[in-house]
Motif scaffolding. Structure first.
Motif: not given
Lengths: 460, 266, 434
Positions: C358, C266-267, C391, C387, C369, C360-361, C364-365
């Motif tokens: 659910g 996913s990232i 974090y 999520p 965040v 989140s990764a 963040l990018m």
């Protein structure tokens, strides 16, 4: 006009066009619907498509080119000494202008050039938005007029509408391709810029990773080190721990559920195991960092072991549990796909159940299981949140699971989250890591999917 | 000596039955598949079970080595005696039973292993040989008895699935023989094969009769007539008629048998 | 007597097999036992996870509040008597709280003691009073008993997470504070109330003021964008591939592509979003719009695969019947196949959306965040999602944030359970056997 309202207006217009077209069809047929080639509603859809497609087309086009277009106009409008700045400085300036414009003009903030630029920027944005609204609405109305004129009893409205819709279906099916192309291009492009400053060989084979480039030239460690081997090693260590947990537990529970469990037991246990797959990874990360890691550290020190508080073991263990349902559900599918005739052949010779499973079913299912495990490995390598929360940041080159290691995904997150100077090797390094990650998982996935597919064909 | 006597023909030349079944009723959940079947199987003969599809002949066959145990909701009533012992008795071990009563299935189902390993599978799991040489000998003799050895002796390491359909079925027979069973059950062993392969298997069945008691379910009346000494006709879950093959095919007693063998239904 | 010779081999066999049986059955039951142990381990972990989260988090649903007698002194709040909202909003409400505390415990005289005393209350107590006054200016000049939020450390003390037996230097509340709290408890002036703020507030640096609502709204907008994009595109793609596409290498390529995208980490989608949506198209950072687009690309394969399975389950006889009466292929799809396949498609879509909820990764990018206090009001506002909020809180070491993190996880899981239940019900209700 805000975008959402414009879209709503266009949609309403299309609905209106539908009724217009339908009425027109009935009218040109002289009230005898049987004279028409298609149903009246097809004519309605025909006119509605004439209304919607060109308008939405121009809308989409504008949304794509707007930022670049406005930017080039703003640059053209800048005073010559600013417009002739080197590209990177110009980009910074533009960024200031955009930020100022986005926050709303506050008089007196920023220097004169930026203020003027921001005003120019805003006026261009207003102009563009007005022009877009006008053009889109005019196009929609023109479309209705054209479609309306085309409506005649001979018009093959159904065929035209269906051709158009099929074309839209084809177009949407290419999104997947474009996504992949987008991923590959963006990663390649940014990674290539990274490899301009850091040689590929240093990245792939270097043993030291410290991406902190200094802000001032004279600082210590001014040039970061970008040898990614410790990161790759850390990723492999954590994935290996995860697979040591996931494969036995996942495989054995799959065997139990496929071969031993009564249907009722199975119908309870299977969804329970799938809950493990549905829990968000951030939850696992929290659990690993706050429960498992301290537990391991405290018990390790009781045993006289020196366990780091961000040990690879904690992250790997929890990741392994996360992957269990993945391994077990694929193995379950694969095992149940083994034909009954093979099981009966073995049982008919007097083999016990476990002998049948171990010597006939598992060997027959092996390719499928291997494929599933490879997919699980690819998932472990790409898993982010657990390691971000529970694994370390320091790039240690070690095989000791009790020490802290870092992974590819952790590094991508740390390099890209927070204040970033774009274009610095530090941020670009994240894309190089992303490219590596993508390539490795791609190879794993394609190979695994190929094996699984071949396996399915064999027994279908 | 008692055991020996049981297998010796009595004065009248009638052998005691290998299998003796009485009042066999089989249920799949609510549905009854067999009704009060009473049938004796004579040793070292080929008995064929015929009848239209769904008549229960395969169900009956699968009772004889308890392959029905695998089916979750299947229930078997009545007595099925093998050499005088009820095989559904609690003291009977199903693994041992299946080693004594081997089975060959409708579709050839060689394991995805080498030809050698396929035949060696049974001896290995049962620990029948004590060294490699014995195992090789057993595998080879089984292949010879299944009439496959000449065709495969140079490629025993090839996968069993690489053989042709007829060869695969003979491999499955060799696999069953290697466990040295007393009875071999065959569930339409030729239905997936072409006529030439079928002829080869039929020949083989005839040869095997000398050492094994064979029970074969078949769709083809010609096949029943060619290979078997006794024939039992099933219809709608009931055993309609049983007797010498010749008698069944020439002077059947029951009208339904008559209709079936003359092709009025089936 | 040739029978004897031929029968001796089987008899030997029988004996050998009988001898080997106990060992083989032991192995058999051992193997079965391994399977049970494996399942047991996995389920034990599941239980452990839930127990650990619930036991850490249930207390966050209650918040300690302290009853204070507040004098809404006109001189301090509105010295000019104008009742001007901006004056009322800017007044020193914290001062009211402090003087009320001082009235309760006049013995706190030194600077340090007063500071400790003031630390009993949350810095948000003043905001509560402000909201009361701005909503109802007639309060000015009166004295009211008001329940106000206690500081996080006091909350932890009341909830028993601070060990009173430790030396004062090792705990976050000092002896005097403990004495005051005990005094308040004797007067029934300190109580735990249901924590409505947790469900209505945005994020905060102060644990006792931090709430989940901002993240819930952010998640809502993000998922809205995701559904609006991924559902139509996914269904259209599934229809094309299943009903219209010829089998050729191009279709094959699309198919391999979709299967592969479903397994891309996913990232990587986050990197795509950063490079394309943010840097190339210049869309705003931290916006649910971009987050939704990224998650839509990520969810698309799930929806396509589920959609195709649902379409495939519709028997060909129905298509043939419709084609037989002269329907066009598109009519066959829209009139017959799609309605029949819809429950299956919806189930897949809900499960895909639950996954996106659910995730989140990748967010963040693209900057979701950031620390954002305000509850977002639209898909362009900077926001975070559930999520990611978890974090962020998980990063804070205070016990009070651990509690909130766990509570946030419970809320997130409640949403996921609800979505999956809907999917299960949908599947059960419309399950069809052909």
């Amino acid at each position: 006009m805000p975008l959402s309202i414009l879209i709503a207006v266009l949609l309403t217009a299309s609905a209106f066009a539908f009724y217009l077209g339908r009425g027109r069809a009935v009218a040109v047929a002289g009230g005898h619907v049987r004279n028409l080639h298609s149903l009246p509603s097809h004519y309605g859809a025909y006119v509605a498509l004439w209304c919607a497609l060109p308008a939405f087309g121009i809308l989409a086009f504008w949304l794509v080119v707007e930022p670049a277009a406005i930017e080039s106009f703003v640059v053209a409008g800048l005073p010559p000494e600013a417009a002739n700045l080197p590209p990177d400085r110009l980009a910074l300036l533009l960024n200031d202008i955009r930020n100022l414009a986005d926050r709303g003009l506050v008089a007196g903030s920023g220097d004169q050039t930026v203020m003027a630029g921001a005003e120019h920027y805003l006026s261009l944005q207003r102009l563009g938005s007005t022009a877009l609204t006008v053009i889109a609405i005019v196009l929609a109305m023109a479309g209705v007029a054209v479609g309306w004129r085309f409506v005649s009893p001979e018009l093959r409205a159904r065929n035209s509408v269906e051709r158009t819709i099929t074309a839209i279906l084809v177009a949407s099916s290419t999104i997947a391709i474009f996504t992949t192309i987008g991923i590959v291009l963006s990663l390649l492009f940014e990674a290539a810029r990274f490899f301009n400053t850091v040689p590929v060989t240093e990245f792939l084979f270097g043993l030291e990773w410290s991406p902190q480039t200094a802000i001032r030239e004279d600082q210590v460690g001014a040039s970061g080190k970008f040898g990614a081997v410790p990161i790759f090693a850390g990723t492999m260590l954590i994935s290996a721990i995860a697979m040591t947990v996931a494969v036995p537990i996942g495989l054995l529970s799959a065997i139990y559920m496929a071969e031993y469990a009564a249907p009722r037991v199975r119908s309870v246990i299977k969804p329970l195991l799938e809950i493990l797959a549905g829990i968000p990874t951030v939850v696992y990360g929290f659990f690993a960092a706050l429960t498992v890691a301290p537990f391991l550290r405290d018990n390790g020190s009781l045993l006289g072991l020196d366990v780091a508080s961000e040990s690879a073991l904690a992250a790997g263990l929890v990741m392994g549990i996360m992957i269990v349902p993945f391994v077990s559900s694929i193995s379950d599918d694969v095992i149940t796909a083994v034909p009954k005739s093979l099981r009966e052949g073995s049982l008919g010779l007097g083999a016990t159940k476990s002998e049948t499973i171990k010597k006939v079913v598992l060997p027959a299912a092996l390719p499928g299981i291997v494929g599933g495990i490879l997919l699980a490995v690819s998932r472990a390598i790409g898993e982010t949140m657990i390691v971000v929360m529970a694994a370390g940041l320091a790039a240690n080159l070690t095989a000791n699971p009790l020490q802290a290691v870092t992974t590819v995904t952790v590094q991508i997150v740390t390099l890209l989250v927070g204040d970033q100077e774009f274009d610095s090797p530090k941020t670009l390094a994240a894309f190089a890591l992303g490219l590596t990650l993508f390539c490795v998982t791609l190879v794993l996935n394609v190979y695994a999917l190929f094996i699984v597919r071949k396996y399915r064909e064999k027994y279908d | 000596m008692a055991a020996l006597e049981m297998t010796t023909p009595d004065a009248a030349g009638n052998r005691p039955p290998k299998f003796s079944t009485k009042n066999v009723n089989v249920f799949y959940g609510e549905k009854q598949a067999l009704f009060d079947v009473e049938l004796d199987i004579v040793e070292n003969q080929v008995t064929s079970l015929i009848g239209p599809s769904g008549c229960g002949k395969s169900t009956y066959l699968r009772c004889l080595n308890r392959m029905n145990d695998v089916v979750e909701e299947c229930r078997v009533d009545g007595s099925i005696l093998l050499d005088g012992h009820n095989i559904y008795d609690r003291s009977v071990d199903v693994v041992q039973l299946r080693a004594e009563v081997g089975m060959v299935f409708q579709k050839p189902n060689p394991f995805p292993k080498s030809i050698f390993d396929n035949v060696a599978y049974g001896p290995r799991i049962h620990g029948l040989t004590s060294n490699r040489a014995e195992l090789v000998e057993l595998v080879e003799s089984s292949l010879i008895r299944a009439g496959l050895y000449e065709e495969v002796k140079d490629r025993l390491d090839n996968p069993g699935t690489s053989l042709s359909g007829g060869q695969q079925q003979r491999l499955c027979i060799a696999r069953a023989i290697a466990v040295q069973p007393e009875v071999i059950l065959m569930d339409e062993p030729c239905s997936a094969l072409d006529p030439i392969a079928t002829a080869r298997i039929e020949e083989l069945i005839d040869e095997l009769r000398e050492n094994f008691t064979i029970i074969i379910v078949t769709h083809s009346m010609q096949q029943a007539a060619r290979v078997s000494q006794r024939t039992a006709f099933f219809h709608l879950g009931k055993l309609v008629e049983v007797g010498d093959t010749e008698m069944i095919f020439t002077t059947p007693q029951d009208q339904r048998t008559q209709d079936y063998i003359t092709g009025r239904f089936g | 007597m040739t029978d004897l010779a031929s029968n001796s081999a089987p008899r030997q066999t029988t004996e050998r097999i009988a001898a080997s049986l106990p060992r083989r059955y032991a192995r058999d039951s051992r193997f079965r036992y391994y399977g049970l142990v494996a399942i047991g381990l996995a389920l034990a972990f599941l239980v452990l996870l839930f127990v650990s989260i619930v036991s850490k988090g249930y207390s966050a649903f209650f918040q300690t509040e302290i009853r204070l007698l507040i004098e809404f002194d006109e001189d301090r709040l509105d010295p000019n008597g104008t009742r001007d909202p901006s004056v009322l909003a800017g007044a020193d409400y914290g001062g009211l709280v402090k003087s009320s505390l001082r009235g309760l415990f006049p013995e706190a005289e030194s600077r340090r003691d007063r500071k400790s005393l003031n630390r009993l209350m949350s810095s948000g107590a003043g905001f509560v009073l402000r909201d009361m006054v701005t909503n109802d200016p007639s309060l000015i000049g009166t004295a009211q008993e008001v329940w106000l939020p206690a500081a996080a450390d006091i909350d932890m003390l009341i909830k028993g997470f601070i060990d009173r037996s430790k030396p004062a230097s090792e705990r976050r509340v000092n002896d005097k504070q403990i004495a005051w709290v005990d005094a308040l408890q004797e007067r029934d002036a300190i109580e735990r109330h249901f924590n409505t703020r947790f469900f209505s507030a945005g994020d905060s640096r102060e644990p006792e003021l931090a709430g989940i609502w901002g993240a819930v709204v952010g998640s809502f907008y993000t998922l809205l964008v995701t559904i609006l994009l991924a559902f139509p595109l996914g269904v259209m793609t599934a229809i094309y591939l299943e009903e219209f596409a010829p089998t050729n290498r191009w279709t094959d390529l699309i198919e391999v592509n979709i299967n592969n995208l479903a397994a891309v980490p996913s990232i990587v989608f986050g990197l795509l979003g950063l490079a394309v949506f943010l840097n190339f198209f210049g869309l705003p950072r931290s916006a649910p719009l971009v987050g939704g687009m990224v998650l839509a690309l990520m969810t698309l394969p799930t929806i396509i695969i589920a959609g195709r399975a649902a379409l495939k389950a519709v028997p060909p006889s129905i298509r043939e019947a419709a084609l037989g009466v002269g329907a066009s292929r598109l009519q066959v799809v829209t009139h017959h196949v799609l309605p029949l396949a819809m429950p299956g498609i919806l189930t897949g879509a809900i499960i895909g959306t639950a996954q996106a909820l659910g995730e989140s990764a990748p967010l963040l990018m693209i900057g979701m965040v950031a620390f954002i206090v305000d509850v977002p009001t639209g898909p362009i506002d900077p926001a975070t999602v559930l999520p990611v909020q978890i974090y962020l809180w998980a990063d804070s070491p205070e016990r009070a944030f651990v509690e909130r993190t766990s509570a946030g996880i419970m809320v997130l899981i409640a949403f996921l359970v609800a979505m999956n239940l809907i999917a299960v019900v949908l599947r059960k209700k419309f399950e069809r056997r052909w």
